[in-house]
Design an enzyme around this catalytic site. Structure first.
Site, mmCIF file in Angstrom:
data_model
loop_
_atom_site.group_PDB
_atom_site.id
_atom_site.type_symbol
_atom_site.label_atom_id
_atom_site.label_comp_id
_atom_site.label_asym_id
_atom_site.label_seq_id
_atom_site.Cartn_x
_atom_site.Cartn_y
_atom_site.Cartn_z
ATOM 1 N N ASP A 1 -6.679 0.694 3.192
ATOM 2 C CA ASP A 1 -6.209 1.707 2.245
ATOM 3 C C ASP A 1 -7.267 1.856 1.159
ATOM 4 O O ASP A 1 -7.883 0.861 0.746
ATOM 5 C CB ASP A 1 -4.866 1.317 1.630
ATOM 6 C CG ASP A 1 -4.309 2.424 0.747
ATOM 7 O OD1 ASP A 1 -3.728 3.381 1.297
ATOM 8 O OD2 ASP A 1 -4.486 2.350 -0.481
ATOM 9 N N GLU B 1 -8.297 3.742 -2.683
ATOM 10 C CA GLU B 1 -7.982 4.536 -3.875
ATOM 11 C C GLU B 1 -9.265 5.250 -4.275
ATOM 12 O O GLU B 1 -10.368 4.682 -4.166
ATOM 13 C CB GLU B 1 -7.469 3.655 -5.015
ATOM 14 C CG GLU B 1 -6.226 2.840 -4.672
ATOM 15 C CD GLU B 1 -5.032 3.694 -4.264
ATOM 16 O OE1 GLU B 1 -4.963 4.863 -4.714
ATOM 17 O OE2 GLU B 1 -4.171 3.206 -3.511
ATOM 18 N N HIS C 1 0.422 2.399 -4.768
ATOM 19 C CA HIS C 1 -0.830 3.115 -4.977
ATOM 20 C C HIS C 1 -1.952 2.185 -5.456
ATOM 21 O O HIS C 1 -2.829 2.598 -6.210
ATOM 22 C CB HIS C 1 -0.652 4.280 -5.959
ATOM 23 C CG HIS C 1 0.185 5.389 -5.413
ATOM 24 N ND1 HIS C 1 -0.222 6.203 -4.382
ATOM 25 C CD2 HIS C 1 1.434 5.789 -5.758
ATOM 26 C CE1 HIS C 1 0.735 7.079 -4.114
ATOM 27 N NE2 HIS C 1 1.759 6.858 -4.930
ATOM 28 N N ASP D 1 -0.834 -1.487 -0.702
ATOM 29 C CA ASP D 1 -0.507 -0.442 0.267
ATOM 30 C C ASP D 1 -0.930 -0.834 1.682
ATOM 31 O O ASP D 1 -0.250 -0.506 2.660
ATOM 32 C CB ASP D 1 -1.167 0.872 -0.148
ATOM 33 C CG ASP D 1 -0.495 1.485 -1.374
ATOM 34 O OD1 ASP D 1 0.358 0.807 -1.970
ATOM 35 O OD2 ASP D 1 -0.829 2.631 -1.734
#
Length: 572
Positions: A29, A31, A170, A175
């Protein structure tokens, strides 16, 4: 009516491919500072490596994006500018992540987003994208779950459905951990549907229609051995040719979602039959593929266009020879080049340092009646067209080029290198770079041509490679062409097999040119196999030799020159 996944033909036990319980997944994942990979940057990477339902490793780090983080992103992720101020940059994080994920299936929730950012980072930093199998849990969820079960396929909703041990917030690692639980929940759902291997899982995704999935029966008759496969269309035309170490397994992959090439998937939709040619080993398969491409020119193979088109640089046969780009090579020629432009650049590089004429006029040795051109006025041509230079005075330049092409001298290369050095010393760096690139191109062409010509010059050689199982892969090569191929399995005396291969090998009559009429691609494949570590020469009718003053002697300079823009300055 198309069959449902539960009634579609299943793989037999020996065709399962990679069992899911033995497959390593890296669930990742990211960001980021926004949603565009070409404009935004990664701020955090979190990844969990799992195998057989167990976590075997984790990877997590903040990343300095090198730009500001928008307030809306700060509010969503909680990642502030202060948090990433001392974080490593992507050029440090990316190689570590690629090593962590090497050899695994990449999994992400909405995988297109994460993969796009990772590929963009690889391209920006000069790393090749490793092309791992990619699994998207959003797409898998939509395939497995009903709308009643999962009205939304957001990660938070699926995490609640499968009672994930970590709540997605998030942040990358949290995540990724939640996605692991979602992945395991989805894999439990596909098991009863007959999906037990990675290949079946990828084929289960929506991109493969039931009609395409049914076509995997086209591979049912193929053996699990190396060879060449040919997809044929409704009029028996050859659509596509390829090679495989395991014919059945490779062809079955064309009917799964792991095959993402649009042209190839279009071809699979047309195909009605798959033929195969079993081969003794990988070298024979590669050579047969090249020959089939040349014979059929299948429209779905990109390499099949003009397979034998090549350009050569030769010295013309006249009183005052010049360099010419031709299609039919002579015994001493420079090439082959894949394009006329590449051959022309080699000619221009040589003309810069060897005073041969550039005009195309045929000049009589007895009564030259031309007028000097501008190059003569600049001192770059001796003007034999106007009688200012005799055949004897012109001949040293011709001999210099002939010796270069034959590998007897590298003086023109030395002159080109001096030009590069002088331009660099004068701080004319753009000109030096252009001359360096031209010399690099010439060296590569000379090196390849001389190496291939050395193999093609040998009337016959026999070579052997270990097959990895205690036996030997054997090849008979005549004038650069594969004339016979075979194997001596473990426990089988190899020399009687060699004798039988030589006795039944294809007769090869040498043709014109440095490659004795052999296709350059085939000679290149054969030579690559011969020079691999572990290959042994069993018999060789004549010495296999390359010229001592050939371009290969410049390999160290070439490596330095291509290592960086400043390489030419230090090369001497």
């Amino acid at each position: 009516m198309d069959p449902s996944p539960t009634t579609a033909a299943q793989l037999s036990f020996d065709e399962l491919g990679s069992p899911l319980r033995e497959t390593t997944f890296v669930v990742v994942d990211l960001e980021t500072t926004g949603g565009r990979a070409d404009e935004d940057a990664i701020t955090e990477i979190g990844a969990v490596k799992v195998r057989g339902g167990e976590v075997v490793g984790e990877f997590a780090t903040l990343v300095d994006p090198g730009r500001g983080i928008p307030p809306t992103i700060v509010a969503l992720t909680g990642i502030t500018q202060a948090m990433v101020a001392d974080a490593p940059t992507m050029d440090t994080v990316l190689p570590a992540f690629l090593e962590f994920a090497a050899g695994a299936v990449l999994v992400a929730h909405n995988a297109g987003f994460d993969v796009t950012f990772l590929r963009a980072a690889c391209e920006r930093l000069g790393y090749p994208w490793p092309k791992p199998p990619v699994l998207c849990t959003v797409r898998l969820a939509r395939r497995v779950l009903t709308r009643d079960e999962a009205p939304s396929c957001k990660l938070s909703a699926l995490a609640r459905l499968f009672r994930a041990g970590t709540e997605p917030v998030h942040r990358a690692l949290a995540d990724a951990r939640a996605t692991v639980d979602v992945l395991h929940g989805l894999l439990e759902r596909v098991g009863p549907l007959g999906v037990h291997s990675l290949e079946e899982l990828l084929a289960f995704l929506p991109e493969v229609t039931p009609a395409q999935r049914r076509k995997r029966e086209l591979a049912a008759h193929l053996p699990n051995s190396p060879g060449v496969y040919l997809f044929r269309g409704p009029r028996e035309e050859v659509l596509y040719v390829g090679t495989a170490s395991d014919l059945r397994r490779r062809v079955r992959q064309y009917f799964t979602a792991s095959e993402g090439r649009r042209r190839v998937r279009e071809m699979v939709g047309i195909a009605e039959r798959v033929d195969a040619v079993e081969c003794a080993h990988a070298l024979e398969a590669e050579v047969r593929e090249l020959r089939l491409l040349a014979a059929h020119q299948p429209r779905y193979n990109r390499r099949s266009k003009f397979p034998h088109r090549a350009w050569w640089v030769v010295l013309t046969d006249e009183a005052f020879p010049r360099l010419s780009v031709v299609r039919a090579p002579r015994p001493t020629a420079l090439g082959p080049f894949s394009s006329r432009n590449a051959a022309t650049e080699a000619v221009e590089a040589l003309q810069d340092v060897v005073p041969v004429r550039r005009c195309t006029t045929r000049i009589s040795a007895r009564r030259p009646d031309g007028r000097p051109c501008a190059l003569a006025e600049l001192g770059r041509c001796g003007a034999p067209c106007a009688g200012r230079q005799s055949v004897e005075e012109y001949s040293p330049a011709v001999r210099l080029l002939a010796d270069l092409l034959a590998g007897r001298s590298d003086e023109p290369l030395v002159r080109l290198r001096r030009q590069v050095e002088h331009l660099a010393e004068a701080e004319r760096f753009e000109d030096a770079s252009a001359r360096r690139d031209r010399l690099v191109g010439l060296l590569r062409a000379l090196t390849r041509g001389q190496r291939l010509a050395a193999v093609a010059a040998v009337p016959e050689l026999v070579a052997a490679r270990p097959d990895g199982e205690g036996g030997w892969e054997l090849a008979v090569v005549r004038h650069g062409r594969l004339a016979a191929a075979g194997v001596a399995r473990r426990g089988v005396p190899p020399m009687p097999v060699v004798d039988a291969l030589q006795a039944g090998a294809e007769t090869v009559l040498p043709g014109d040119g440095p490659l004795r009429g052999a296709p350059a691609d085939e000679v290149a494949v054969v030579r690559r196999w011969l020079v691999r570590p572990g290959t042994r020469l069993v018999r060789c009718g004549e010495p296999w030799r390359e010229p001592a003053r050939g371009a290969a002697a410049w390999q160290d300079w070439l490596d330095r020159a291509t290592a960086g823009a400043a390489g030419y300055a230090a090369a001497d």
